[in-house]
Design a protein around this motif. Structure first.
Motif, mmCIF file in Angstrom:
data_model
loop_
_atom_site.group_PDB
_atom_site.id
_atom_site.type_symbol
_atom_site.label_atom_id
_atom_site.label_comp_id
_atom_site.label_asym_id
_atom_site.label_seq_id
_atom_site.Cartn_x
_atom_site.Cartn_y
_atom_site.Cartn_z
ATOM 1 N N GLY A 6 0.828 -1.199 0.000
ATOM 2 C CA GLY A 6 0.000 0.000 0.000
ATOM 3 C C GLY A 6 0.859 1.244 0.000
ATOM 4 N N ALA A 7 0.349 2.313 0.608
ATOM 5 C CA ALA A 7 1.091 3.573 0.680
ATOM 6 C C ALA A 7 2.212 3.433 1.702
ATOM 7 C CB ALA A 7 0.162 4.716 1.053
ATOM 8 N N VAL A 8 3.447 3.432 1.230
ATOM 9 C CA VAL A 8 4.605 3.275 2.115
ATOM 10 C C VAL A 8 4.851 4.585 2.855
ATOM 11 C CG1 VAL A 8 7.069 2.742 2.210
ATOM 12 C CG2 VAL A 8 5.591 1.571 0.574
ATOM 13 N N LYS A 9 5.180 4.470 4.127
ATOM 14 C CA LYS A 9 5.342 5.655 4.981
ATOM 15 C C LYS A 9 6.345 6.648 4.401
ATOM 16 C CE LYS A 9 5.838 6.889 9.835
ATOM 17 N NZ LYS A 9 6.009 6.366 11.206
ATOM 18 N N ARG A 10 7.468 6.166 3.923
ATOM 19 C CA ARG A 10 8.447 7.010 3.224
ATOM 20 C C ARG A 10 9.326 6.105 2.368
ATOM 21 N NH1 ARG A 10 10.228 12.000 3.115
ATOM 22 N NH2 ARG A 10 8.990 12.666 4.907
ATOM 23 N N GLN A 11 9.559 6.521 1.115
ATOM 24 C CA GLN A 11 10.410 5.742 0.232
ATOM 25 C C GLN A 11 11.006 6.631 -0.848
ATOM 26 O OE1 GLN A 11 8.512 3.003 -2.565
ATOM 27 N NE2 GLN A 11 6.512 3.935 -2.185
ATOM 28 N N ALA A 12 12.096 6.152 -1.456
ATOM 29 C CA ALA A 12 12.723 6.860 -2.569
ATOM 30 C C ALA A 12 11.874 6.668 -3.818
ATOM 31 C CB ALA A 12 14.130 6.322 -2.792
ATOM 32 N N LEU A 13 11.618 7.765 -4.542
ATOM 33 C CA LEU A 13 10.757 7.707 -5.725
ATOM 34 C C LEU A 13 11.446 8.317 -6.940
ATOM 35 C CD1 LEU A 13 7.244 8.731 -4.344
ATOM 36 C CD2 LEU A 13 8.040 6.437 -4.920
ATOM 37 N N TYR A 14 10.949 7.908 -8.105
ATOM 38 C CA TYR A 14 11.426 8.434 -9.379
ATOM 39 C C TYR A 14 10.223 8.689 -10.267
ATOM 40 C CZ TYR A 14 15.976 6.735 -7.826
ATOM 41 O OH TYR A 14 17.118 6.519 -7.098
ATOM 42 N N ALA A 24 1.124 14.305 -20.013
ATOM 43 C CA ALA A 24 0.524 13.063 -19.532
ATOM 44 C C ALA A 24 0.267 13.173 -18.038
ATOM 45 C CB ALA A 24 1.442 11.888 -19.834
ATOM 46 N N GLU A 25 -0.462 12.199 -17.502
ATOM 47 C CA GLU A 25 -0.729 12.202 -16.061
ATOM 48 C C GLU A 25 0.558 11.945 -15.289
ATOM 49 O OE1 GLU A 25 -4.516 10.522 -14.467
ATOM 50 O OE2 GLU A 25 -4.525 9.492 -16.392
ATOM 51 N N PRO A 26 0.786 12.649 -14.215
ATOM 52 C CA PRO A 26 2.000 12.408 -13.424
ATOM 53 C C PRO A 26 1.952 11.040 -12.760
ATOM 54 C CG PRO A 26 0.534 13.886 -12.245
ATOM 55 C CD PRO A 26 -0.066 13.691 -13.607
ATOM 56 N N ALA A 27 3.102 10.428 -12.608
ATOM 57 C CA ALA A 27 3.187 9.109 -11.975
ATOM 58 C C ALA A 27 4.534 8.977 -11.294
ATOM 59 C CB ALA A 27 3.005 7.999 -13.009
ATOM 60 N N GLY A 28 4.570 8.166 -10.253
ATOM 61 C CA GLY A 28 5.804 7.919 -9.520
ATOM 62 C C GLY A 28 6.097 6.440 -9.444
ATOM 63 N N GLU A 45 14.884 11.978 -10.387
ATOM 64 C CA GLU A 45 14.968 11.523 -9.003
ATOM 65 C C GLU A 45 14.187 12.474 -8.111
ATOM 66 O OE1 GLU A 45 18.270 10.239 -5.621
ATOM 67 O OE2 GLU A 45 18.910 11.162 -7.509
ATOM 68 N N LEU A 46 13.253 11.934 -7.371
ATOM 69 C CA LEU A 46 12.390 12.751 -6.508
ATOM 70 C C LEU A 46 12.832 12.699 -5.049
ATOM 71 C CD1 LEU A 46 8.942 11.697 -8.018
ATOM 72 C CD2 LEU A 46 10.408 13.601 -8.683
ATOM 73 N N TYR A 47 13.914 12.024 -4.776
ATOM 74 C CA TYR A 47 14.409 11.797 -3.419
ATOM 75 C C TYR A 47 13.377 10.981 -2.646
ATOM 76 C CZ TYR A 47 17.322 12.682 0.690
ATOM 77 O OH TYR A 47 18.133 12.545 1.783
ATOM 78 N N THR A 48 12.850 11.442 -1.523
ATOM 79 C CA THR A 48 11.862 10.640 -0.795
ATOM 80 C C THR A 48 10.547 11.401 -0.682
ATOM 81 O OG1 THR A 48 12.358 11.467 1.434
ATOM 82 C CG2 THR A 48 13.727 9.672 0.592
ATOM 83 N N LYS A 49 9.474 10.649 -0.651
ATOM 84 C CA LYS A 49 8.151 11.217 -0.402
ATOM 85 C C LYS A 49 7.378 10.259 0.486
ATOM 86 C CE LYS A 49 7.837 14.075 -4.558
ATOM 87 N NZ LYS A 49 7.956 15.352 -3.837
ATOM 88 N N ARG A 50 6.444 10.814 1.239
ATOM 89 C CA ARG A 50 5.697 10.022 2.221
ATOM 90 C C ARG A 50 4.363 9.544 1.646
ATOM 91 N NH1 ARG A 50 5.045 15.289 4.180
ATOM 92 N NH2 ARG A 50 6.764 15.034 5.644
ATOM 93 N N ASN A 51 3.899 8.442 2.204
ATOM 94 C CA ASN A 51 2.561 7.900 1.916
ATOM 95 C C ASN A 51 2.300 7.780 0.418
ATOM 96 O OD1 ASN A 51 2.100 7.888 4.706
ATOM 97 N ND2 ASN A 51 1.218 9.939 4.682
ATOM 98 N N PHE A 52 3.200 7.071 -0.271
ATOM 99 C CA PHE A 52 3.077 6.925 -1.721
ATOM 100 C C PHE A 52 3.095 5.450 -2.083
ATOM 101 C CE2 PHE A 52 3.993 7.349 -6.189
ATOM 102 C CZ PHE A 52 3.478 8.587 -6.541
#
Length: 375
Positions: A6-14, A24-28, A45-52
């Protein structure tokens, strides 16, 4: 891919500009999918984001199926997106690094909206020493206006470490120290001020004088520590701060490492955090530093050899015995499997089970033949 969690508390995203270009629609996508499914693509590279939750292969990707988890939800409605997913940052909406920007400047992430900002576009100059832990941008300070009440005491300042006295005070306990009259006299004499008792004071001392000399000596040297609990009703720290004068500015704010622990968590404030969708502000584990420390700890755990950990917990004799047993097992298993390789036959489960049964049987026979002597 962490999508099943599910939505991970915090993780590295791209973000993949090859699959989801501007328009287009944004996506991670998560780190695993960036390697497995987008290895040759152009990524931001988006570094980290929460609840994604990872979007890779869902309805936002028209011609791509996730190689790790082909079956995914079509849309992750809980995800939040901004211009970062198109490689644009700050209020200036520019890429980073920006080939047209000749001014050297660092990018700082807002802990609320998680966008990245140039230091010169925050409305306030970051501390020269860089001695701050987190930043809240101008727009988020307007939305979370209650933070301005905390800013005079916390923002841009180091918070003293929590002492025992501070901890008691935070829990609603106050320590009061009372000095005896004789101690007050001694203090005044040491400071060069002569004390003259009035007639009333002398009479009061005679009236209050204990009946025994030992009791009088004890009372004169005793420091009374009274523990007085405050009202049982929870006191709102925010209301106390808001009752004092403070200034709202149109700038970002910079906060020290443990400032989140100073935010009020009473029922009214908790409700306000929920309405503003900033409940994470009171969570010390939400910080990027906590995320990085957890990653470092996990890497150290993975690098550890279970066999070496076991050896380190044993004494010298046990270590030697274990190493000998390990070498015997390794030698016999290698010889056993070589026969299958030479014959070109497949090793089956029954073969492995038969090997270990024989190995245990030989080990018991060796043990039974051993003679033990006491010197």
């Amino acid at each position: 891919c962490l999508s099943p969690q599910g939505a991970v508390k915090r993780q590295a995203l791209y973000a993949c500009s090859t699959c989801t270009p501007p328009g287009a629609e944004p996506a991670g996508i998560c780190l695993a999918c960036s390697y497995e499914c987008h290895g040759t693509h152009r990524l931001f590279e988006l570094y980290t984001k929460r609840n994604f939750r990872c979007d890779c292969g869902n309805s936002k990707f028209k011609n791509l199926q996730c190689k790790l988890l082909p079956e995914k939800s079509k849309v992750n409605s809980g995800n939040k997106y901004n211009d970062n997913f198109y490689g644009l940052y700050c209020t200036c909406k520019r890429p980073y690094p920006d080939p047209e920007d000749e001014i050297p400047d660092e990018m700082i992430q807002c802990i609320v909206c998680e966008d990245w900002f140039h230091g010169r576009h925050l409305g306030a100059v970051p501390p020269e020493s860089g001695d701050f832990h987190e930043m809240v941008c101008q727009a988020c300070m307007k939305r979370c206006h209650f933070l301005w009440a905390y800013a005079p005491q916390l923002a841009g300042k180091e918070i003293p470490p929590l002492t025992k006295a501070n901890a008691l005070e935070d829990e609603g306990i106050v320590l009061k120290v009372e000095e005896s009259e004789e101690q007050k006299k001694e203090i005044k004499k040491e400071s060069g001020v002569e004390h003259h008792d009035t007639k009333e004071e002398k009479q009061l001392e005679q009236f209050n004088e204990p009946s025994t000399s030992s009791g009088s000596s004890f009372l004169n040297t005793l420091i009374l520590i009274q523990v007085v609990t405050k009202s049982e009703e929870p006191v709102c720290k925010l209301k106390e701060l808001q009752s004092k004068p403070f200034v709202k500015k149109d700038t970002a704010t910079f906060w020290p490492s443990n400032w989140r622990s100073k935010l009020c968590t009473c029922e009214d404030c908790s409700k306000m955090y929920s309405e503003l969708e900033v409940q994470f502000l009171t969570d010390e584990c939400d910080t990027v530093l906590a995320y990085e420390n957890k990653g470092t700890s996990d890497q150290e755990t993975e690098r550890r050899d279970p066999l070496m950990d076991t050896l380190n917990s044993m004494n010298r004799v046990q270590q030697v015995e274990l190493i000998c047993e390990y070498n015997d097992l390794k030698t016999e298993l290698t010889d056993y499997l070589r026969r299958f390789a030479d014959e070109g036959t497949v090793v089956k489960r029954e073969d492995i089970q038969h090997f270990f049964e024989e190995f245990q049987s030989r080990k018991r026979r060796r043990t039974n033949r051993m003679q033990y002597y006491c010197s």
